[in-house]
Design a protein around this motif. Structure first.
Motif, short mmCIF file in Angstrom:
data_model
loop_
_atom_site.label_atom_id
_atom_site.label_comp_id
_atom_site.label_asym_id
_atom_site.label_seq_id
_atom_site.Cartn_x
_atom_site.Cartn_y
_atom_site.Cartn_z
N LEU A 36 38.44 55.34 50.94
CA LEU A 36 38.60 54.46 49.58
C LEU A 36 39.29 53.22 49.90
O LEU A 36 40.14 53.17 50.91
N LEU A 37 38.89 52.43 48.90
CA LEU A 37 39.71 51.23 49.12
C LEU A 37 39.65 50.72 47.66
O LEU A 37 38.96 50.98 46.56
N GLU A 38 40.66 49.43 47.27
CA GLU A 38 40.42 48.65 46.15
C GLU A 38 40.26 47.36 46.61
O GLU A 38 40.97 46.82 47.73
N VAL A 39 39.67 46.50 45.91
CA VAL A 39 39.52 45.13 45.97
C VAL A 39 39.59 44.41 44.68
O VAL A 39 38.98 44.93 43.90
N ILE A 40 40.16 43.13 44.76
CA ILE A 40 40.39 42.52 43.49
C ILE A 40 39.06 42.08 43.10
O ILE A 40 38.26 41.61 44.04
N GLU A 41 38.72 42.17 41.85
CA GLU A 41 37.37 41.99 41.42
C GLU A 41 36.91 40.46 41.72
O GLU A 41 35.49 40.46 41.84
N SER A 42 37.73 39.41 41.61
CA SER A 42 37.05 38.07 41.90
C SER A 42 37.08 37.90 43.34
O SER A 42 36.46 36.72 43.76
N ASN A 43 37.42 38.80 44.07
CA ASN A 43 37.18 38.66 45.60
C ASN A 43 35.82 38.78 46.03
O ASN A 43 35.58 40.10 46.64
N GLU A 44 34.99 38.37 45.47
CA GLU A 44 33.47 38.59 45.62
C GLU A 44 33.18 38.70 47.19
O GLU A 44 32.32 39.49 47.42
N ARG A 45 33.23 38.03 48.02
CA ARG A 45 33.39 37.93 49.44
C ARG A 45 33.57 39.34 50.21
O ARG A 45 32.62 39.67 50.70
N ALA A 46 34.77 39.84 49.82
CA ALA A 46 35.35 41.06 50.21
C ALA A 46 34.54 42.27 49.61
O ALA A 46 34.05 43.07 50.19
N ALA A 47 34.26 42.07 48.50
CA ALA A 47 33.41 43.15 47.79
C ALA A 47 32.10 43.26 48.32
O ALA A 47 31.56 44.18 48.85
N GLY B 98 28.29 49.93 53.27
CA GLY B 98 28.01 51.27 52.93
C GLY B 98 28.71 51.66 51.74
O GLY B 98 28.74 52.70 51.08
N PHE B 99 29.90 50.95 51.38
CA PHE B 99 30.80 51.19 50.12
C PHE B 99 30.15 51.19 48.81
O PHE B 99 29.21 50.51 48.73
N VAL B 100 30.47 52.10 47.84
CA VAL B 100 29.85 52.38 46.49
C VAL B 100 30.89 52.13 45.48
O VAL B 100 32.01 52.65 45.70
N GLU B 101 30.78 51.31 44.54
CA GLU B 101 31.91 51.41 43.30
C GLU B 101 32.04 52.74 42.74
O GLU B 101 30.80 53.38 42.24
N THR B 102 33.20 53.31 42.40
CA THR B 102 33.43 54.22 41.65
C THR B 102 33.88 53.88 40.32
O THR B 102 33.61 54.44 39.44
N ARG B 103 35.03 53.12 40.42
CA ARG B 103 35.66 52.52 39.05
C ARG B 103 36.17 51.15 39.17
O ARG B 103 36.35 50.73 40.09
N ARG B 104 36.50 50.60 37.77
CA ARG B 104 37.23 49.40 37.66
C ARG B 104 38.55 49.58 36.96
O ARG B 104 38.46 50.48 36.23
N MET C 3 47.19 41.38 34.47
CA MET C 3 46.88 40.45 35.69
C MET C 3 45.76 40.73 36.03
O MET C 3 44.69 40.42 35.56
N VAL C 4 45.54 40.80 37.65
CA VAL C 4 44.20 41.03 37.95
C VAL C 4 43.36 41.97 37.47
O VAL C 4 43.90 43.11 37.09
N ARG C 5 42.11 42.32 38.00
CA ARG C 5 41.45 43.57 37.79
C ARG C 5 40.85 44.03 39.32
O ARG C 5 40.78 42.96 40.06
N GLN C 6 40.67 45.30 39.57
CA GLN C 6 40.29 45.74 40.79
C GLN C 6 38.99 46.70 40.76
O GLN C 6 38.82 47.14 39.72
N ILE C 7 38.31 46.95 41.76
CA ILE C 7 37.28 47.66 41.92
C ILE C 7 37.64 48.71 42.86
O ILE C 7 38.08 48.44 44.05
#
Length: 266
Positions: free
Chosen positions: A107-118, A125-131, A254-258
């Protein structure tokens, strides 16, 4: 030539220097102390033998701070220093992690606005589970504290939660902490706060005691014990009632994460 290997033998000072460089231009720039980064990754289950580092000679220029808990692994931070970006280093680090971690879920989390990392995480192969939503809270006019009885246990507070805590807010992570935390509450509700940095990983009220002001009192009490602005990370988007509660209390977004997950193939 960039070499990829584990972070065994790499001290926290070197890790912190690389981390602060890699995250210096992010939405929330990193200015971590060595102590703060050490405490953060250890709380999350950091394993230097499973972590991945990219080295240009002797210099650490990229990293994945991998953590392990049971049959699950967690990425507590992926970064590449500014001078070494656009060379495919992050991809190589993630591919090594996926191939070598002894886990059924990663698992991991990435800041929603960091589109390049996402996009990188999705491509391997990662898939989104929650925001998640992230908040800060600072009480300006503290009200008298409510009378509280016997302090609740961590597992009891967890049982009152309406959502599954993220990795960093789990009871297991709290118990791994090397820095002291405080539990406030009683048989009706409870909150956990780390006074050293203001992190608030758990806050919950038993269903039959909600909407009576206890949650607000617990939040204010946590702020009083920390003596600083609180950070309330990873509130599940699906829990609209929690967001509404935080807004009523005066918390700021603050920020949102995926949250993302992969099941490594073996």
């Amino acid at each position: 030539m960039i070499k990829i290997r584990s972070l065994l033998g790499i001290d926290y000072e070197e890790m912190t220097a690389a981390f602060n460089d890699a995250f210096s231009d992010y939405d929330i720039p990193a200015h971590y102390t060595t102590e703060y980064l050490r405490d953060l990754v250890l709380r999350r289950g950091y394993r230097p033998d499973l972590a991945a580092g990219a080295f240009d000679g002797a210099r650490l220029v990229g990293f994945v701070f991998n953590c392990l808990g049971g049959e699950e692994a967690y990425n507590s931070g992926t970064g590449v220093v500014i001078s070494h970006r656009r060379r495919g280093i992050a991809r190589r680090l993630m591919e090594r992690s996926i191939e070598t971690l002894p886990a059924k879920r990663y698992l991991l989390e990435v800041i929603e606005s960091n589109e390049r990392a996402a996009a990188l995480y999705r491509s391997v192969g990662f898939v989104e589970t929650r925001r998640f939503q992230c908040w800060t809270y600072e009480v300006r006019d503290p009200s008298p504290s409510s009378r509280l009885g016997m302090t609740p246990k961590l597992d009891q507070i967890r049982s009152w939660c309406d959502m599954a805590p993220s990795w960093q807010n789990s009871v297991a992570s709290i118990r791994r902490a090397t820095e002291p935390f405080v539990v406030i509450g009683d048989e009706r509700g409870g909150v956990v706060v780390f006074p050293s940095n203001g992190d608030l990983p758990l806050l919950a009220v038993a269903p039959e005691h909600r909407r009576k002001g206890l949650g607000r009192a617990l939040l204010a009490a946590a702020h009083g014990r920390a003596g600083k602005r609180l950070r309330i990370m990873n509130v599940d988007d699906a829990q609209q009632g929690i967001a509404a509660f935080l807004e009523r209390c005066g918390a700021q977004r603050m920020v949102r994460q995926i949250e993302m997950v992969i099941v490594p193939r073996r």
